[in-house]
Design a protein around this motif. Structure first.
Motif, PDB file in Angstrom:
ATOM      1  N   GLN A  80       2.936  -0.108  -7.889  1.00 26.83           N
ATOM      2  CA  GLN A  80       1.929  -1.146  -7.538  1.00 26.83           C
ATOM      3  C   GLN A  80       1.482  -1.803  -8.938  1.00 26.83           C
ATOM      4  OE1 GLN A  80      -1.016   0.909  -5.544  1.00 26.83           O
ATOM      5  NE2 GLN A  80      -0.143   0.829  -3.544  1.00 26.83           N
ATOM      6  N   GLN A  81       1.136  -0.751 -10.053  1.00 27.12           N
ATOM      7  CA  GLN A  81       0.731  -1.314 -11.355  1.00 27.12           C
ATOM      8  C   GLN A  81       1.696  -2.343 -12.046  1.00 27.12           C
ATOM      9  OE1 GLN A  81      -2.329  -1.532 -12.548  1.00 27.12           O
ATOM     10  NE2 GLN A  81      -2.844  -0.292 -10.682  1.00 27.12           N
ATOM     11  N   ASP A  82       3.011  -1.866 -11.879  1.00 26.35           N
ATOM     12  CA  ASP A  82       3.979  -3.082 -12.405  1.00 26.35           C
ATOM     13  C   ASP A  82       4.031  -4.247 -11.706  1.00 26.35           C
ATOM     14  OD1 ASP A  82       4.758  -1.121 -14.195  1.00 26.35           O
ATOM     15  OD2 ASP A  82       6.628  -0.465 -13.119  1.00 26.35           O
ATOM     16  N   ILE A  83       3.829  -4.243 -10.294  1.00 28.46           N
ATOM     17  CA  ILE A  83       3.867  -5.365  -9.644  1.00 28.46           C
ATOM     18  C   ILE A  83       2.639  -6.237  -9.921  1.00 28.46           C
ATOM     19  CG2 ILE A  83       3.624  -6.307  -7.307  1.00 28.46           C
ATOM     20  CD1 ILE A  83       5.303  -3.956  -6.425  1.00 28.46           C
ATOM     21  N   ILE A  84       1.560  -5.719  -9.890  1.00 25.69           N
ATOM     22  CA  ILE A  84       0.257  -6.130 -10.330  1.00 25.69           C
ATOM     23  C   ILE A  84       0.445  -7.135 -11.862  1.00 25.69           C
ATOM     24  CG2 ILE A  84      -2.452  -5.963 -10.988  1.00 25.69           C
ATOM     25  CD1 ILE A  84      -2.263  -4.026  -8.579  1.00 25.69           C
ATOM     26  N   GLY A  85       0.916  -6.280 -12.725  1.00 23.76           N
ATOM     27  CA  GLY A  85       1.142  -6.704 -14.005  1.00 23.76           C
ATOM     28  C   GLY A  85       2.155  -7.848 -14.181  1.00 23.76           C
ATOM     29  N   THR A  86       3.090  -7.857 -13.394  1.00 28.50           N
ATOM     30  CA  THR A  86       4.033  -8.975 -13.146  1.00 28.50           C
ATOM     31  C   THR A  86       3.541 -10.292 -12.735  1.00 28.50           C
ATOM     32  OG1 THR A  86       5.941  -7.314 -13.011  1.00 28.50           O
ATOM     33  CG2 THR A  86       6.201  -9.810 -12.629  1.00 28.50           C
ATOM     34  N   TRP A  87       2.761 -10.001 -11.448  1.00 26.32           N
ATOM     35  CA  TRP A  87       2.267 -11.172 -10.972  1.00 26.32           C
ATOM     36  C   TRP A  87       0.898 -11.842 -11.865  1.00 26.32           C
ATOM     37  CZ3 TRP A  87       3.999 -14.471  -7.539  1.00 26.32           C
ATOM     38  CH2 TRP A  87       5.035 -13.992  -6.872  1.00 26.32           C
ATOM     39  N   GLN A  88       0.228 -10.759 -12.399  1.00 26.52           N
ATOM     40  CA  GLN A  88      -0.844 -11.433 -13.354  1.00 26.52           C
ATOM     41  C   GLN A  88      -0.371 -12.223 -14.383  1.00 26.52           C
ATOM     42  OE1 GLN A  88      -3.284  -8.219 -14.994  1.00 26.52           O
ATOM     43  NE2 GLN A  88      -4.871  -9.671 -15.068  1.00 26.52           N
ATOM     44  N   PHE A  89       0.730 -11.904 -14.826  1.00 28.18           N
ATOM     45  CA  PHE A  89       1.251 -12.663 -15.923  1.00 28.18           C
ATOM     46  C   PHE A  89       1.439 -13.967 -15.542  1.00 28.18           C
ATOM     47  CE2 PHE A  89       4.774 -14.325 -18.272  1.00 28.18           C
ATOM     48  CZ  PHE A  89       4.425 -14.416 -19.523  1.00 28.18           C
ATOM     49  N   GLU A  96       0.803  -1.210  -0.083  1.00 27.65           N
ATOM     50  CA  GLU A  96      -0.033   0.127   0.032  1.00 27.65           C
ATOM     51  C   GLU A  96       0.772   1.205   0.051  1.00 27.65           C
ATOM     52  OE1 GLU A  96      -3.160  -0.166  -0.337  1.00 27.65           O
ATOM     53  OE2 GLU A  96      -3.133  -2.356  -0.375  1.00 27.65           O
ATOM     54  N   ASN A  97       2.383   1.066   0.475  1.00 21.33           N
ATOM     55  CA  ASN A  97       2.998   2.238   0.539  1.00 21.33           C
ATOM     56  C   ASN A  97       3.762   2.688  -0.825  1.00 21.33           C
ATOM     57  OD1 ASN A  97       2.230   2.510   3.201  1.00 21.33           O
ATOM     58  ND2 ASN A  97       4.121   1.450   3.871  1.00 21.33           N
ATOM     59  N   PHE A  98       3.461   1.700  -1.776  1.00 19.28           N
ATOM     60  CA  PHE A  98       4.214   2.080  -3.284  1.00 19.28           C
ATOM     61  C   PHE A  98       3.563   3.067  -3.845  1.00 19.28           C
ATOM     62  CE2 PHE A  98       5.811  -2.784  -2.730  1.00 19.28           C
ATOM     63  CZ  PHE A  98       6.907  -2.360  -2.076  1.00 19.28           C
ATOM     64  N   SER A  99       4.324   3.643  -4.639  1.00 16.70           N
ATOM     65  CA  SER A  99       3.356   4.417  -5.802  1.00 16.70           C
ATOM     66  C   SER A  99       2.701   3.670  -6.698  1.00 16.70           C
ATOM     67  CB  SER A  99       4.463   5.594  -6.560  1.00 16.70           C
ATOM     68  OG  SER A  99       5.244   4.221  -7.497  1.00 16.70           O
ATOM     69  N   SER A 100       1.720   4.487  -7.152  1.00 16.03           N
ATOM     70  CA  SER A 100       0.757   3.890  -8.098  1.00 16.03           C
ATOM     71  C   SER A 100       1.341   3.099  -9.219  1.00 16.03           C
ATOM     72  CB  SER A 100      -0.374   4.881  -8.462  1.00 16.03           C
ATOM     73  OG  SER A 100      -1.395   4.309  -9.375  1.00 16.03           O
ATOM     74  N   SER A 101       2.359   3.707  -9.911  1.00 14.41           N
ATOM     75  CA  SER A 101       2.938   2.946 -11.024  1.00 14.41           C
ATOM     76  C   SER A 101       3.583   1.739 -10.480  1.00 14.41           C
ATOM     77  CB  SER A 101       3.964   4.060 -11.723  1.00 14.41           C
ATOM     78  OG  SER A 101       4.934   4.478 -10.782  1.00 14.41           O
TER      79      SER A 101
END
Length: 193
Positions: free
Chosen positions: A40-49, A33-38
């Protein structure tokens, strides 16, 4: 299950995998939650793949397992042929699944996914093939490496030898009976003299 998951539209599919991703992110990133929005989106994108491709792999591994178990029950074809048929079925379904996804809103069919799917099936099939071959070797003591045709031929030769031996035994029995009769006749003749 594979068909139903492939029939989901892109938003539905993202929501399904999104729940798993949220649980994984909580495990690996305590301060997500403390990470920046971009970030967070990179982490979500990586994990989604990773999550989506792992799901593909695992579902098709189950398909490979079930397919192999289905075909291995047949008696006729060899284990290698059963393995090849099972692999072909899984590859065909992986291709048809990606074609199916092309007709779903927001989804696409990708060759990479076919390869991932097929690899999942293939690993499960090879694993079961090795186990089945090991079991078959243990049943034969691991010594018998003869082909079925050669075993049948050997069995026929042994049967014919057995028939010949039975004929010889019958012949010997007749000779014994004749010798007994000769002995008896000789004894009777000798007694008269």
């Amino acid at each position: 299950l594979i068909f139903c998951l492939s029939a989901q539209t892109a938003p539905e599919s993202s929501q399904t995998s999104g729940e798993v991703i949220k649980a994984i992110i909580k495990i690996f990133y305590a301060d997500f939650e403390n990470f920046s929005s971009s970030v967070q989106q990179d982490i979500i994108g990586t994990w989604q793949f990773v999550v989506r491709k792992t799901a593909h792999f695992c579902l098709y591994a189950v398909l490979g397992l079930l397919s192999f178990l289905c075909f291995v029950t047949y008696k006729r074809p060899s284990l290698t042929i059963k393995t090849a048929i099972s692999s072909f079925v899984c590859l065909s379904y992986a291709i048809s699944d990606e074609v199916h996804q092309r007709f779903i809103a927001g989804r696409s069919g990708e060759i990479r996914d076919v390869l991932i799917d097929f690899c999942g099936s293939l690993i499960a099939i090879i694993f079961l093939y090795l186990i089945s071959r090991n079991i078959a070797n243990k049943k034969t003591g691991g010594v018998c490496k003869m082909r079925k045709k050669d075993l049948i031929k050997l069995n026929e030769e042994l049967f014919l030898r057995n028939e010949e031996n039975l004929k010889i035994i019958e012949s010997l029995k007749q000779e014994i009976e004749e010798l007994k009769q000769e002995k008896k006749d000789y004894k009777e003749t000798n007694d008269k003299c």
